[in-house]
Design an enzyme around this catalytic site. Sequence first.
Site, PDB file in Angstrom:
ATOM      1  N   ASP A  97       0.862  -1.181   0.000  1.00  0.00           N
ATOM      2  CA  ASP A  97       0.000   0.000   0.000  1.00  0.00           C
ATOM      3  C   ASP A  97       0.898   1.230   0.000  1.00  0.00           C
ATOM      4  O   ASP A  97       1.916   1.259   0.704  1.00  0.00           O
ATOM      5  CB  ASP A  97      -0.900   0.012   1.238  1.00  0.00           C
ATOM      6  CG  ASP A  97      -1.992  -1.043   1.184  1.00  0.00           C
ATOM      7  OD1 ASP A  97      -2.356  -1.465   0.071  1.00  0.00           O
ATOM      8  OD2 ASP A  97      -2.485  -1.420   2.250  1.00  0.00           O
ATOM      9  N   ASP A 111      -6.931  -1.736  -4.338  1.00  0.00           N
ATOM     10  CA  ASP A 111      -7.959  -1.440  -3.337  1.00  0.00           C
ATOM     11  C   ASP A 111      -9.044  -0.541  -3.921  1.00  0.00           C
ATOM     12  O   ASP A 111     -10.242  -0.742  -3.661  1.00  0.00           O
ATOM     13  CB  ASP A 111      -7.343  -0.768  -2.111  1.00  0.00           C
ATOM     14  CG  ASP A 111      -6.371  -1.661  -1.364  1.00  0.00           C
ATOM     15  OD1 ASP A 111      -6.462  -2.894  -1.504  1.00  0.00           O
ATOM     16  OD2 ASP A 111      -5.511  -1.113  -0.652  1.00  0.00           O
TER      17      ASP A 111
END
Length: 174
Positions: free
Chosen positions: A127, A146
Site C-alpha cells: 500500500d 484497493d
Amino acid sequence: MAKARRWRQNVRIVTWVALFTFIIDQLSKWIVVHVMSLDVRHAIDILPPLLNFRMAWNYGINFGLLGGGSEATKWVLISVALGIVLFVVVWLRRDPPGWPGLVSGGLLIGGALGNVVDRLLYGAVADFLNMSCCGIDNPFAFNVADIAIFAGALGLVLLPGGRSQGNGPRKKAP
C-alpha cells in the site's frame, strides 16, 4: 447461438477490464517500490496534504485488520481472495448484468488478483497511496487494487443486474 456469443462478449469485457486493472496495479507498485524506492524512503510528498506516497506493508485485510503476519494468515487471505474471484465469475455467468456490471466485475477481479500477487511476491500487500484533506490527517494507505475492488464491489451492488441486454423479461415463478 446468440447466448453463447453474448457470453463470449461478456467474458471479453470482464477479462480486458481485469487485465488492465491488474497491469496498472502491478505497474504502479513496481514503480513505487523498485524505481522510487519507497520501501526504503518510506514517504514521498506528491501534493501535500492531498496526495502522498507512504509505504505500508499490509499483512491483513483493510486497515490492517487480521494482520498478524503469519504464513497461515497469508494463505487464508489468498484463498479468500481467490474464492471471491470465483464467486464473482460464477455470479456474472449466472446472472449477466449490463456492461457497467461487467466492468465492475472486471475491476473487482483485477484488483483482487493484484493483491494476491503482492502476497505471493512480498508476503504482504504493498500500500502506498495516502490522501488527507480538510484538516483530517488520514493515517491509512491503500493502492490501485484497493480502489478497483471498492469501485467494483460498489458497482456490482448499485448497478442493475439481470437480463437487461435484450434477452427479454424474466418469467415469474408460478
